[in-house]
Write a protein that holds these residues in place. Structure first.
Motif, PDB file in Angstrom:
ATOM      1  N   GLU A  60       0.683  -1.157   0.040  1.00  0.00           N
ATOM      2  CA  GLU A  60      -0.179   0.026  -0.116  1.00  0.00           C
ATOM      3  C   GLU A  60       0.716   1.243  -0.042  1.00  0.00           C
ATOM      4  O   GLU A  60       0.470   2.263  -0.638  1.00  0.00           O
ATOM      5  CB  GLU A  60      -1.074  -0.100   1.133  1.00  0.00           C
ATOM      6  CG  GLU A  60      -2.087  -0.988   1.100  1.00  0.00           C
ATOM      7  CD  GLU A  60      -2.947  -0.983   2.335  1.00  0.00           C
ATOM      8  OE1 GLU A  60      -2.568  -0.632   3.202  1.00  0.00           O
ATOM      9  OE2 GLU A  60      -3.904  -1.931   2.360  1.00  0.00           O
ATOM     10  N   THR A  61       1.865   1.273   0.511  1.00  0.00           N
ATOM     11  CA  THR A  61       2.831   2.137   0.741  1.00  0.00           C
ATOM     12  C   THR A  61       3.392   2.723  -0.579  1.00  0.00           C
ATOM     13  O   THR A  61       3.689   3.632  -1.120  1.00  0.00           O
ATOM     14  CB  THR A  61       3.808   1.991   1.522  1.00  0.00           C
ATOM     15  OG1 THR A  61       3.316   1.900   3.067  1.00  0.00           O
ATOM     16  CG2 THR A  61       4.646   3.040   2.054  1.00  0.00           C
ATOM     17  N   TYR A  62       4.098   1.365  -1.116  1.00  0.00           N
ATOM     18  CA  TYR A  62       4.646   1.765  -2.527  1.00  0.00           C
ATOM     19  C   TYR A  62       3.657   2.084  -3.324  1.00  0.00           C
ATOM     20  O   TYR A  62       3.883   2.899  -4.654  1.00  0.00           O
ATOM     21  CB  TYR A  62       5.365   0.440  -2.809  1.00  0.00           C
ATOM     22  CG  TYR A  62       6.608  -0.044  -1.916  1.00  0.00           C
ATOM     23  CD1 TYR A  62       7.227   0.987  -1.658  1.00  0.00           C
ATOM     24  CD2 TYR A  62       6.762  -1.168  -1.456  1.00  0.00           C
ATOM     25  CE1 TYR A  62       8.379   0.594  -0.727  1.00  0.00           C
ATOM     26  CE2 TYR A  62       7.770  -1.523  -0.869  1.00  0.00           C
ATOM     27  CZ  TYR A  62       8.748  -0.410  -0.248  1.00  0.00           C
ATOM     28  OH  TYR A  62       9.784  -0.890   0.579  1.00  0.00           O
ATOM     29  N   SER A  63       2.470   1.722  -3.314  1.00  0.00           N
ATOM     30  CA  SER A  63       1.487   1.946  -4.624  1.00  0.00           C
ATOM     31  C   SER A  63       0.996   3.293  -4.446  1.00  0.00           C
ATOM     32  O   SER A  63       0.483   4.164  -5.268  1.00  0.00           O
ATOM     33  CB  SER A  63       0.187   1.077  -4.210  1.00  0.00           C
ATOM     34  OG  SER A  63       0.265  -0.140  -4.320  1.00  0.00           O
ATOM     35  N   LYS A  64       1.173   3.925  -3.311  1.00  0.00           N
ATOM     36  CA  LYS A  64       0.821   5.437  -3.080  1.00  0.00           C
ATOM     37  C   LYS A  64       1.829   6.310  -3.555  1.00  0.00           C
ATOM     38  O   LYS A  64       1.732   7.505  -3.932  1.00  0.00           O
ATOM     39  CB  LYS A  64       0.618   5.640  -1.588  1.00  0.00           C
ATOM     40  CG  LYS A  64      -0.710   5.288  -1.209  1.00  0.00           C
ATOM     41  CD  LYS A  64      -0.782   5.541   0.269  1.00  0.00           C
ATOM     42  CE  LYS A  64      -2.084   5.007   1.061  1.00  0.00           C
ATOM     43  NZ  LYS A  64      -2.281   4.974   2.507  1.00  0.00           N
ATOM     44  N   GLU A  65       3.166   5.738  -3.702  1.00  0.00           N
ATOM     45  CA  GLU A  65       4.091   6.773  -4.043  1.00  0.00           C
ATOM     46  C   GLU A  65       4.050   7.005  -5.620  1.00  0.00           C
ATOM     47  O   GLU A  65       3.675   6.481  -6.374  1.00  0.00           O
ATOM     48  CB  GLU A  65       5.419   5.900  -3.623  1.00  0.00           C
ATOM     49  CG  GLU A  65       5.552   6.177  -2.275  1.00  0.00           C
ATOM     50  CD  GLU A  65       7.022   5.329  -1.702  1.00  0.00           C
ATOM     51  OE1 GLU A  65       7.753   4.878  -2.448  1.00  0.00           O
ATOM     52  OE2 GLU A  65       7.233   5.605  -0.690  1.00  0.00           O
TER      53      GLU A  65
END
Length: 65
Positions: A60-65
């Motif tokens: 989720e963190t990487y997808s937001k970046e």
């Protein structure tokens, strides 16, 4: 050796969870062994769940970046 190298891998924990589950299905299991396998299974389940939740958070963190 890093902390990650000391931790068991998801696949190893999952295999132990599956073995605990199989042990519970045996017809000749004693109550004591059943309880032991159940408690171990719960611990393995919680460990697997934690690993999966951490992976989900990273994704989720990487997808937001």
């Amino acid at each position: 050796m890093s902390k990650a190298e000391n931790k068991p891998k998801f696949e190893e924990i999952l295999a132990k969870l599956e073995q605990s589950s199989e042990n519970l299905k045996k017809e000749n299991i004693t109550l004591e062994d059943a309880l032991k396998n159940f408690e171990e299974g719960i611990a393995y389940y919680e460990a697997c769940s934690e690993i999966l939740n951490n992976a989900k958070q990273k994704i989720e963190t990487y997808s937001k970046e």
